[in-house]
Design an enzyme around this catalytic site. Sequence first.
Site, PDB file in Angstrom:
ATOM      1  N   LYS A   1      11.529  -1.568  11.484  1.00 41.93           N
ATOM      2  CA  LYS A   1      10.448  -0.949  12.258  1.00 41.93           C
ATOM      3  C   LYS A   1      10.944  -0.777  13.692  1.00 41.93           C
ATOM      4  CE  LYS A   1       6.362  -2.089   9.686  1.00 41.93           C
ATOM      5  NZ  LYS A   1       7.135  -2.196   8.452  1.00 41.93           N
TER       6      LYS A   1
ATOM      7  N   THR B   1       4.496   4.287  -3.739  1.00 38.81           N
ATOM      8  CA  THR B   1       3.058   4.263  -4.031  1.00 38.81           C
ATOM      9  C   THR B   1       2.767   3.290  -5.172  1.00 38.81           C
ATOM     10  OG1 THR B   1       1.164   5.643  -4.630  1.00 38.81           O
ATOM     11  CG2 THR B   1       3.233   6.215  -5.678  1.00 38.81           C
TER      12      THR B   1
ATOM     13  N   LYS C   1       1.520   7.619   1.591  1.00 37.48           N
ATOM     14  CA  LYS C   1       0.237   8.195   2.033  1.00 37.48           C
ATOM     15  C   LYS C   1       0.025   7.917   3.519  1.00 37.48           C
ATOM     16  CE  LYS C   1      -1.995   7.865  -2.476  1.00 37.48           C
ATOM     17  NZ  LYS C   1      -3.123   7.387  -3.279  1.00 37.48           N
TER      18      LYS C   1
ATOM     19  N   ARG D   1      -2.858  -4.917   6.680  1.00 34.90           N
ATOM     20  CA  ARG D   1      -2.796  -3.483   6.364  1.00 34.90           C
ATOM     21  C   ARG D   1      -2.910  -3.263   4.855  1.00 34.90           C
ATOM     22  NH1 ARG D   1       0.743  -3.612  10.501  1.00 34.90           N
ATOM     23  NH2 ARG D   1       2.569  -3.678   9.161  1.00 34.90           N
ATOM     24  N   ARG D   2      -2.397  -4.218   4.083  1.00 34.94           N
ATOM     25  CA  ARG D   2      -2.523  -4.095   2.624  1.00 34.94           C
ATOM     26  C   ARG D   2      -3.986  -4.230   2.212  1.00 34.94           C
ATOM     27  NH1 ARG D   2       2.051  -3.326   4.108  1.00 34.94           N
ATOM     28  NH2 ARG D   2       1.047  -1.311   4.184  1.00 34.94           N
TER      29      ARG D   2
ATOM     30  N   ASP E   1      11.187   2.673   9.091  1.00 33.74           N
ATOM     31  CA  ASP E   1       9.780   2.744   8.675  1.00 33.74           C
ATOM     32  C   ASP E   1       8.988   3.505   9.728  1.00 33.74           C
ATOM     33  OD1 ASP E   1      10.518   1.159   6.564  1.00 33.74           O
ATOM     34  OD2 ASP E   1       9.199  -0.522   7.062  1.00 33.74           O
TER      35      ASP E   1
ATOM     36  N   ALA F   1      -0.389   4.176   6.320  1.00 38.71           N
ATOM     37  CA  ALA F   1      -1.078   2.888   6.304  1.00 38.71           C
ATOM     38  C   ALA F   1      -1.893   2.565   7.548  1.00 38.71           C
ATOM     39  CB  ALA F   1      -0.054   1.774   6.093  1.00 38.71           C
TER      40      ALA F   1
ATOM     41  N   ARG G   1      11.473   8.507   2.466  1.00 42.00           N
ATOM     42  CA  ARG G   1      10.447   7.807   1.683  1.00 42.00           C
ATOM     43  C   ARG G   1       9.129   8.531   1.953  1.00 42.00           C
ATOM     44  NH1 ARG G   1       9.213   2.261   4.092  1.00 42.00           N
ATOM     45  NH2 ARG G   1      11.128   1.594   3.082  1.00 42.00           N
TER      46      ARG G   1
HETATM   47  C1  LIG Z   1       7.438   0.651  -0.600  1.00 43.69           C
HETATM   48  C2  LIG Z   1       6.404   1.085   0.374  1.00 43.69           C
HETATM   49  C3  LIG Z   1       6.774   1.363   1.689  1.00 43.69           C
HETATM   50  C4  LIG Z   1       5.817   1.804   2.605  1.00 43.69           C
HETATM   51  N1  LIG Z   1       6.195   2.147   3.883  1.00 43.69           N
HETATM   52  C5  LIG Z   1       5.273   2.636   4.742  1.00 43.69           C
HETATM   53  C6  LIG Z   1       5.632   3.092   6.040  1.00 43.69           C
HETATM   54  O1  LIG Z   1       6.792   3.054   6.462  1.00 43.69           O
HETATM   55  N2  LIG Z   1       4.661   3.575   6.848  1.00 43.69           N
HETATM   56  C7  LIG Z   1       3.338   3.665   6.444  1.00 43.69           C
HETATM   57  O2  LIG Z   1       2.487   4.145   7.209  1.00 43.69           O
HETATM   58  N3  LIG Z   1       2.983   3.235   5.209  1.00 43.69           N
HETATM   59  C8  LIG Z   1       3.891   2.722   4.359  1.00 43.69           C
HETATM   60  N4  LIG Z   1       3.495   2.296   3.123  1.00 43.69           N
HETATM   61  C9  LIG Z   1       2.054   2.179   2.796  1.00 43.69           C
HETATM   62  C10 LIG Z   1       1.473   3.488   2.263  1.00 43.69           C
HETATM   63  O3  LIG Z   1       1.406   4.419   3.309  1.00 43.69           O
HETATM   64  C11 LIG Z   1       0.068   3.288   1.671  1.00 43.69           C
HETATM   65  O4  LIG Z   1      -0.769   2.854   2.711  1.00 43.69           O
HETATM   66  C12 LIG Z   1      -0.007   2.299   0.539  1.00 43.69           C
HETATM   67  O5  LIG Z   1       1.070   2.395  -0.327  1.00 43.69           O
HETATM   68  C13 LIG Z   1      -1.315   2.480  -0.259  1.00 43.69           C
HETATM   69  O6  LIG Z   1      -1.349   3.714  -0.872  1.00 43.69           O
HETATM   70  P1  LIG Z   1      -0.899   3.938  -2.405  1.00 43.69           P
HETATM   71  O7  LIG Z   1      -0.164   5.212  -2.473  1.00 43.69           O
HETATM   72  O8  LIG Z   1      -0.158   2.739  -2.885  1.00 43.69           O
HETATM   73  O9  LIG Z   1      -2.221   4.110  -3.246  1.00 43.69           O
HETATM   74  P2  LIG Z   1      -3.788   3.810  -2.926  1.00 43.69           P
HETATM   75  O10 LIG Z   1      -4.381   5.060  -2.380  1.00 43.69           O
HETATM   76  O11 LIG Z   1      -3.939   2.539  -2.153  1.00 43.69           O
HETATM   77  O12 LIG Z   1      -4.296   3.553  -4.388  1.00 43.69           O
HETATM   78  C14 LIG Z   1      -4.518   4.607  -5.312  1.00 43.69           C
HETATM   79  C15 LIG Z   1      -4.979   4.031  -6.624  1.00 43.69           C
HETATM   80  O13 LIG Z   1      -3.901   3.292  -7.232  1.00 43.69           O
HETATM   81  C16 LIG Z   1      -4.391   2.136  -7.877  1.00 43.69           C
HETATM   82  N5  LIG Z   1      -3.856   0.920  -7.226  1.00 43.69           N
HETATM   83  C17 LIG Z   1      -3.372   0.833  -5.965  1.00 43.69           C
HETATM   84  N6  LIG Z   1      -2.943  -0.417  -5.707  1.00 43.69           N
HETATM   85  C18 LIG Z   1      -3.160  -1.125  -6.819  1.00 43.69           C
HETATM   86  C19 LIG Z   1      -2.930  -2.483  -7.170  1.00 43.69           C
HETATM   87  N7  LIG Z   1      -2.386  -3.362  -6.320  1.00 43.69           N
HETATM   88  N8  LIG Z   1      -3.282  -2.887  -8.416  1.00 43.69           N
HETATM   89  C20 LIG Z   1      -3.856  -2.016  -9.295  1.00 43.69           C
HETATM   90  N9  LIG Z   1      -4.100  -0.713  -9.014  1.00 43.69           N
HETATM   91  C21 LIG Z   1      -3.749  -0.282  -7.796  1.00 43.69           C
HETATM   92  C22 LIG Z   1      -5.927   2.201  -7.764  1.00 43.69           C
HETATM   93  O14 LIG Z   1      -6.436   2.876  -8.892  1.00 43.69           O
HETATM   94  C23 LIG Z   1      -6.115   3.029  -6.495  1.00 43.69           C
HETATM   95  O15 LIG Z   1      -7.357   3.667  -6.441  1.00 43.69           O
HETATM   96  C24 LIG Z   1       4.450   1.900   2.192  1.00 43.69           C
HETATM   97  C25 LIG Z   1       4.107   1.631   0.873  1.00 43.69           C
HETATM   98  C26 LIG Z   1       5.050   1.244  -0.038  1.00 43.69           C
HETATM   99  C27 LIG Z   1       4.633   1.005  -1.465  1.00 43.69           C
END
Ligand SMILES: Cc1cc2nc3c(=O)[nH]c(=O)nc-3n(C[C@H](O)[C@H](O)[C@H](O)COP(=O)(O)OP(=O)(O)OC[C@H]3O[C@@H](n4cnc5c(N)ncnc54)[C@H](O)[C@@H]3O)c2cc1C
Length: 325
Positions: free
Chosen positions: A97, A221, A182, A283-284, A131, A184, A179
Site C-alpha cells: 500500500k 472477488t 469492485k 473494511r471487510r 494496492d 473497498a 488486479r
Molecule cells: C484479493 C483481493 C484484493 C483486493 N484489493 C483491493 C484493493 O487493492 N483496493 C480496493 O479498494 N479493494 C480491494 N479489494 C476489495 C474489493 O474491492 C471488494 O471490496 C471486496 O472484494 C468485496 O467485493 P466482492 O467482489 O468480493 O463481492 P461482494 O459484492 O462483497 O459480494 C457479492 C456476493 O458474493 C457473495 N459473497 C461475498 N463474500 C462472501 C463470503 N465471504 N461468503 C459467502 N458468500 C460471499 C454474496 O452472495 C455477495 O452478495 C480486494 C479484494 C480481494 C478479494
Amino acid sequence: MPILRDFFIKLSENQLLNSAAQRYGFKLGAQSVVAGTNIPEVIESMKELNRQGISCTVDNLGEFVYERSEAIKAKEQILEVIEAIHENGVEGHISVKPSQLGLDIDYDFCYENLMEIVGKAHEYNMHVNFDQETYARLQPTFDLMEKISETYDNVGSVIQSYFFNAKENVEKYKNFRLRIVKGAYKEPADVAYQDKQDIDLNFIEIIEYHLLHGKFTSIATHDHNVINHVKQFAKDNNISKDKFEFQMLYGFRKDMQLDLAKEGYNFCTYVPFGSDWYGYFMRRLAERPQNINLVTKQVFNKKTNTVLGVAAAAFFLGRLTKKNK
Ligand SMILES: Cc1cc2nc3c(=O)[nH]c(=O)nc-3n(C[C@H](O)[C@H](O)[C@H](O)COP(=O)(O)OP(=O)(O)OC[C@H]3O[C@@H](n4cnc5c(N)ncnc54)[C@H](O)[C@@H]3O)c2cc1C
C-alpha cells in the site's frame, strides 16, 4: 445496507480502536483472517496454501503512517518478506500500500521506498502489486507504477470498478498486470458509483476488457456470479487459463478457493499478516456485515463488543445530529 457500510468504514478509520486491536487482537483470534503476526508464521501459511495448489500475494498490514520512520520500518519489513519468500522457495508475490510507504508524507520519499522494494523483488523475478486505496491516492499510485516501470517490469496495480474513470484507466494501463476489484472504500457520488448494480456491471465490463486486450488479469472477488461469468467468458473467447487468475482474501470462501484451484484455474490468495489488522478487517465488515460470522466467536468477546457498541452509538448519534442541523 449503506448505513452499516458507513459505520464499519468509519470504524476502520478510528486510530484509537486500531491501537487497542493491535494490542489485544491476536489474543482474541484475529488469525482466522490474518495469516500470522510475523514472517515465519506467514511463510508457514503460504506453504500450506502452496500445498493446495494456491499461490499467494503477501500484504504487510499497516495503516495510519504519518512518520517517515514508520514508512521506513514498513519498507524494511517488506524487504525481509521478499527475502523470506525467496529463501523458502514459496510461490508468491508482494502487495504493497503506497500510503504505508509514505505516499501521504511525500511523493518522492514514497517513490524511493517503492523503488527499493520493486528492485529487490526484481532480483528474484517476483511481482509487486501496488494496492489501490482512496480516490485521492488513485492517480499518484498509478503515476508511481508508471514511473517505476521505466526501470522495472515487475509492477502492476488495481482497478477499482466503482470509480467513473475505471474504464478509462483500464484502457490507459492495459499493458500492466492488473488486479480488478469492485472497490473497498467509501467514495463520494461525484467520483464513484454508489449503486451495487452499477458497480457490478462496470466490474464485468472492465474484467472483460482486460482479459481481451490487457496483460495478465487478476480477478479479485468472492462473488460467485462474477466468477462463473468469467469462466464462461474465457471459454467463449478462447482466453487461456495462463492469462488470468482468481484472487480471494485469506480465510474467505475457503472451499471455493480450493475448488477453483482443483479445476485448474490459477488461484492466488491475498495473505495479510502483522498485528495491524484492524482497519483491514473493518473494511471487510463494511463490504459484507455477514463476514462478522467468520470471526464473531473468536475476535469479539464481551469487552470488544462493548467497544463496538459504544462506537456504534457515537456513529449513529453523529449522523442524527448532522441531520438535525
Ligand atoms: C484479493 C483481493 C484484493 C483486493 N484489493 C483491493 C484493493 O487493492 N483496493 C480496493 O479498494 N479493494 C480491494 N479489494 C476489495 C474489493 O474491492 C471488494 O471490496 C471486496 O472484494 C468485496 O467485493 P466482492 O467482489 O468480493 O463481492 P461482494 O459484492 O462483497 O459480494 C457479492 C456476493 O458474493 C457473495 N459473497 C461475498 N463474500 C462472501 C463470503 N465471504 N461468503 C459467502 N458468500 C460471499 C454474496 O452472495 C455477495 O452478495 C480486494 C479484494 C480481494 C478479494
